[in-house]
Design an enzyme around this catalytic site. Structure first.
Site, PDB file in Angstrom:
ATOM      1  N   VAL A  18       0.867  -1.176   0.000  1.00 33.85           N
ATOM      2  CA  VAL A  18       0.000   0.000   0.000  1.00 33.85           C
ATOM      3  C   VAL A  18       0.904   1.226   0.000  1.00 33.85           C
ATOM      4  O   VAL A  18       1.990   1.221   0.575  1.00 33.85           O
ATOM      5  CB  VAL A  18      -0.945   0.063   1.224  1.00 33.85           C
ATOM      6  CG1 VAL A  18      -2.044  -0.971   1.119  1.00 33.85           C
ATOM      7  CG2 VAL A  18      -0.173  -0.089   2.521  1.00 33.85           C
ATOM      8  N   SER A  19       0.446   2.272  -0.668  1.00 34.31           N
ATOM      9  CA  SER A  19       1.176   3.535  -0.655  1.00 34.31           C
ATOM     10  C   SER A  19       0.852   4.273   0.634  1.00 34.31           C
ATOM     11  O   SER A  19       0.010   3.840   1.424  1.00 34.31           O
ATOM     12  CB  SER A  19       0.778   4.385  -1.859  1.00 34.31           C
ATOM     13  OG  SER A  19      -0.582   4.775  -1.744  1.00 34.31           O
ATOM     14  N   THR A  20       1.518   5.401   0.831  1.00 41.27           N
ATOM     15  CA  THR A  20       1.265   6.201   2.031  1.00 41.27           C
ATOM     16  C   THR A  20      -0.194   6.628   2.094  1.00 41.27           C
ATOM     17  O   THR A  20      -0.831   6.595   3.145  1.00 41.27           O
ATOM     18  CB  THR A  20       2.179   7.437   2.044  1.00 41.27           C
ATOM     19  OG1 THR A  20       3.544   7.001   1.973  1.00 41.27           O
ATOM     20  CG2 THR A  20       1.969   8.249   3.302  1.00 41.27           C
ATOM     21  N   GLU A  22      -2.833   5.154   0.629  1.00 42.02           N
ATOM     22  CA  GLU A  22      -3.689   3.996   0.858  1.00 42.02           C
ATOM     23  C   GLU A  22      -3.597   3.516   2.304  1.00 42.02           C
ATOM     24  O   GLU A  22      -4.563   3.033   2.880  1.00 42.02           O
ATOM     25  CB  GLU A  22      -3.293   2.865  -0.096  1.00 42.02           C
ATOM     26  CG  GLU A  22      -3.600   3.182  -1.554  1.00 42.02           C
ATOM     27  CD  GLU A  22      -2.876   2.244  -2.511  1.00 42.02           C
ATOM     28  OE1 GLU A  22      -3.341   2.086  -3.641  1.00 42.02           O
ATOM     29  OE2 GLU A  22      -1.830   1.688  -2.132  1.00 42.02           O
TER      30      GLU A  22
END
Length: 226
Positions: A18-20, A22
């Site tokens: 997951v990205s920051t 998300e």
């Protein structure tokens, strides 16, 4: 990396990311990815021997992701036969990077599965889709290269100076060129600059003969171009 052992075909490692942004959504992204992989594992009889998660990691590049590095080490070291992701973009948003990873999987004898697009190198359909994506990635690389060359040519035609700008003070460059013209070799010039504690172009403390030579060659090239 050569395999040290051969993993049973029903073994897999799962990769989640997951990205920051998300990650701010209370971890729902990770939970959804894990649920999709667990359901597929149950359907296909896989044994998930490892879960590897990069939290707060961008999908623009496959570098600087320790969990992905661990997952790849697991399949290439023979701990698992398959690397599985819930979605292709969890591995990479770059088609070029993903195509390179597919070739790595083929070359090293492990399977790569992306559930959302049905990519599975162990099936004819998955292999075909992987080949199509690899061809698209090659096309993308060629287009990027062509655009880069055209852009540089346009800048050069417009008189824009290419390459890194000179960051050495004029007096230092003049000192080096003058000493060289007076017969000093590159080693002697480097020793003189070091003795006077003259910083390099990048602010370093140590000059080397090759560094001095680069400055001289740069100045000579400028003189020719004028």
């Amino acid at each position: 990396m050569p395999k040290t052992k051969t993993a049973p075909q029903n073994t897999a490692v799962a990769y989640l990311r997951v990205s920051t942004e998300e990650q701010a959504e209370s971890g729902a992204g990770i939970a959804a990815q894990r649920a999709a992989i667990e359901a597929e594992a149950a359907r296909r009889g896989w044994v998930i021997v490892g879960w590897h998660t990069d939290a707060g990691a961008s999908g623009k590049s496959m570098t600087k992701r320790p969990a992905l590095a661990d997952a790849l080490e697991a399949v290439e070291g023979g701990e698992a036969a398959t690397l599985v992701v819930a979605k292709l973009d969890r591995l990479s948003r770059s088609l070029v990077d993903f195509a390179a990873l597919m070739e790595r999987a083929r070359g090293n004898g492990w399977n790569l599965v992306a559930l959302d697009l049905g990519i599975d190198l162990s099936t004819p359909a998955g292999e075909f889709l992987a080949s199509v994506m690899a061809s698209a990635a090659q096309w993308e690389r060629r287009i990027i290269g062509q655009r880069t060359r055209e852009g540089l040519a346009a800048k050069k035609a417009a008189g824009v100076r290419l390459g890194r700008p000179a960051s050495l003070p004029t007096e230092v460059r003049s000192r080096i060129v003058k000493a060289h013209r007076e017969g000093a070799n590159y080693s002697a010039i480097a020793r003189s600059l070091n003795a006077d504690r003259v910083p390099t172009a990048q602010g370093g403390k140590q000059w080397y003969p090759a560094t001095v030579k680069a400055v001289v060659n740069s100045q000579e090239a400028e003189s020719v171009g004028q």
